[in-house]
Design an enzyme around this catalytic site. Structure first.
Site, PDB file in Angstrom:
ATOM      1  N   HIS A   1     -30.985  31.413 -23.945  1.00 26.63           N
ATOM      2  CA  HIS A   1     -31.082  31.456 -25.407  1.00 26.63           C
ATOM      3  C   HIS A   1     -32.329  32.199 -25.881  1.00 26.63           C
ATOM      4  O   HIS A   1     -32.749  32.052 -27.029  1.00 26.63           O
ATOM      5  CB  HIS A   1     -31.018  30.036 -25.990  1.00 26.63           C
ATOM      6  CG  HIS A   1     -29.680  29.371 -25.776  1.00 26.63           C
ATOM      7  ND1 HIS A   1     -29.512  28.010 -25.700  1.00 26.63           N
ATOM      8  CD2 HIS A   1     -28.442  29.906 -25.598  1.00 26.63           C
ATOM      9  CE1 HIS A   1     -28.228  27.732 -25.491  1.00 26.63           C
ATOM     10  NE2 HIS A   1     -27.566  28.865 -25.420  1.00 26.63           N
TER      11      HIS A   1
ATOM     12  N   CYS B   1     -40.372  46.816 -37.884  1.00 26.32           N
ATOM     13  CA  CYS B   1     -40.472  47.430 -36.555  1.00 26.32           C
ATOM     14  C   CYS B   1     -41.317  48.699 -36.628  1.00 26.32           C
ATOM     15  O   CYS B   1     -41.038  49.576 -37.442  1.00 26.32           O
ATOM     16  CB  CYS B   1     -39.079  47.763 -36.045  1.00 26.32           C
ATOM     17  SG  CYS B   1     -39.091  48.723 -34.510  1.00 26.32           S
TER      18      CYS B   1
ATOM     19  N   CYS C   1     -38.904  51.870 -35.733  1.00 26.61           N
ATOM     20  CA  CYS C   1     -37.781  52.354 -36.553  1.00 26.61           C
ATOM     21  C   CYS C   1     -37.748  51.743 -37.951  1.00 26.61           C
ATOM     22  O   CYS C   1     -36.886  52.098 -38.752  1.00 26.61           O
ATOM     23  CB  CYS C   1     -36.448  52.078 -35.850  1.00 26.61           C
ATOM     24  SG  CYS C   1     -35.888  50.367 -35.959  1.00 26.61           S
TER      25      CYS C   1
ATOM     26  N   SER D   1     -27.383  18.153 -22.922  1.00 26.12           N
ATOM     27  CA  SER D   1     -26.177  17.404 -23.270  1.00 26.12           C
ATOM     28  C   SER D   1     -24.925  18.077 -22.716  1.00 26.12           C
ATOM     29  O   SER D   1     -23.846  17.501 -22.740  1.00 26.12           O
ATOM     30  CB  SER D   1     -26.060  17.287 -24.794  1.00 26.12           C
ATOM     31  OG  SER D   1     -25.926  18.582 -25.370  1.00 26.12           O
TER      32      SER D   1
ATOM     33  N   ASN E   1     -30.086  13.112 -17.268  1.00 25.69           N
ATOM     34  CA  ASN E   1     -30.137  13.233 -18.723  1.00 25.69           C
ATOM     35  C   ASN E   1     -30.233  11.850 -19.352  1.00 25.69           C
ATOM     36  O   ASN E   1     -29.777  10.870 -18.787  1.00 25.69           O
ATOM     37  CB  ASN E   1     -28.877  13.961 -19.238  1.00 25.69           C
ATOM     38  CG  ASN E   1     -29.045  14.455 -20.664  1.00 25.69           C
ATOM     39  OD1 ASN E   1     -30.089  15.008 -21.003  1.00 25.69           O
ATOM     40  ND2 ASN E   1     -28.060  14.243 -21.503  1.00 25.69           N
TER      41      ASN E   1
ATOM     42  N   ILE F   1     -37.066  12.136 -18.147  1.00 26.11           N
ATOM     43  CA  ILE F   1     -37.042  13.256 -17.191  1.00 26.11           C
ATOM     44  C   ILE F   1     -38.375  13.371 -16.455  1.00 26.11           C
ATOM     45  O   ILE F   1     -38.411  13.558 -15.238  1.00 26.11           O
ATOM     46  CB  ILE F   1     -36.778  14.578 -17.947  1.00 26.11           C
ATOM     47  CG1 ILE F   1     -35.553  14.446 -18.841  1.00 26.11           C
ATOM     48  CG2 ILE F   1     -36.697  15.748 -16.974  1.00 26.11           C
ATOM     49  CD1 ILE F   1     -34.269  14.817 -18.308  1.00 26.11           C
TER      50      ILE F   1
HETATM   51 ZN   LIG Z   1     -36.803  49.052 -34.289  1.00 25.55          ZN
END
Ligand SMILES: [Zn+2]
Length: 261
Positions: free
Chosen positions: A131, A164, A167, A206, A230, A248
């Site tokens: 992710h 950016c 660009c 999960s 878990n 955990i």
């Molecule tokens: Zn860019």
């Protein structure tokens, strides 16, 4: 599980035995391994999105792209350290290191975006950040990618919605937002690892977020042992060899630490 003799012994011991005899392990981690580092969840009473509804909007690519105010609020919260505070790895992250030392950690697939596995000492080449990561930022229009701090320095210097430098496009944290596809090669790496591993260790997740959760039954179909650690039940508990409940950062050192004996 009732027919499996291993289920009759104590789950931590049973899990440790599986980890101990495995030679090619894939670890899949979720938010549960990072909560002991003080990372808030998203939707709980003190969740990131409960306290900052604008931050939830910013996690949806449609709002982020179309609404400059959503972007400005998001950069401001980040620059003030209110979205992802500076957190450190905990005993759960460190508990995985012996697998790397033993040379049996094939791939560590994480749903987390905090880079705490790498900070704990896991080789970045072994980690698939399915992710993405909040520690980096990138352009939505070109291949520009940089450290998050570089962008936050610009925000603190008076650019509320920095563009950016290559660009002029929109910059965003290098995470996969709602409405954005996963990086195809990352998913492929995770699936290939699931196909070749002899043990899949799912920790603090999960297992409800697809498509990444599908590597669990996939590994099982290819003959891997399955250990789930878990706090809550998962949809794949019934196909696991062992399910371990509990904190955990407490149980993982017992499972992996004891396997190093
Ligand atoms: Zn860019």
């Amino acid at each position: 599980m009732p027919d499996d003799p291993i289920a009759s012994v104590e789950p931590i011991t049973a899990a440790a035995e599986i980890v101990d005899r495995s030679e090619r392990i894939v670890v899949l981690t979720g938010a549960g391994i990072s909560t002991d580092s003080g990372l808030p969840d998203f939707r709980g009473p003190n969740g990131l999105w409960t306290k900052n509804p604008e931050a939830e909007k910013a996690s949806d690519i449609r709002y982020y792209v179309s609404d400059p105010e959503v972007r400005r609020t998001n950069w401001k919260l980040r620059a003030e350290g209110r979205l992802w505070a500076n957190v450190a790895p905990n005993d759960g992250h460190r508990a995985l290191l012996p697998l790397q030392t033993r040379g049996v950690l094939d791939t560590l697939v994480t749903q987390n975006v905090d880079e705490l596995h790498q900070r704990a000492g896991i080789d970045p080449d072994t980690v698939v950040e399915i992710h993405g990561t909040t520690r980096k930022a990138g352009c939505l229009s070109c291949d520009y990618r940089t450290d998050m701090d570089t962008v936050l320095d610009r925000v603190r210097s008076g650019e509320p919605d920095p563009a950016c430098p290559q660009c002029g496009g929109l910059l965003k944290s290098a995470t996969i937002s709602f409405g954005q596809a996963l990086v195809a090669e990352d998913l492929q790496r995770a699936q290939d690892a699931a196909d070749r591993c002899d043990c899949l260790l799912a920790i603090g997740t999960s297992l409800t977020v697809n498509p990444i959760a599908t590597i669990v039954p996939r590994a099982r179909r290819h003959g891997a042992a399955l250990v789930i650690v878990n706090g809550e039940p998962t949809p794949f508990d019934s196909i696991a060899d062992v399910v371990v409940r509990g904190s955990i950062s407490h149980v993982l050192p017992e499972i992996i630490g004891s396997s190093a004996r």
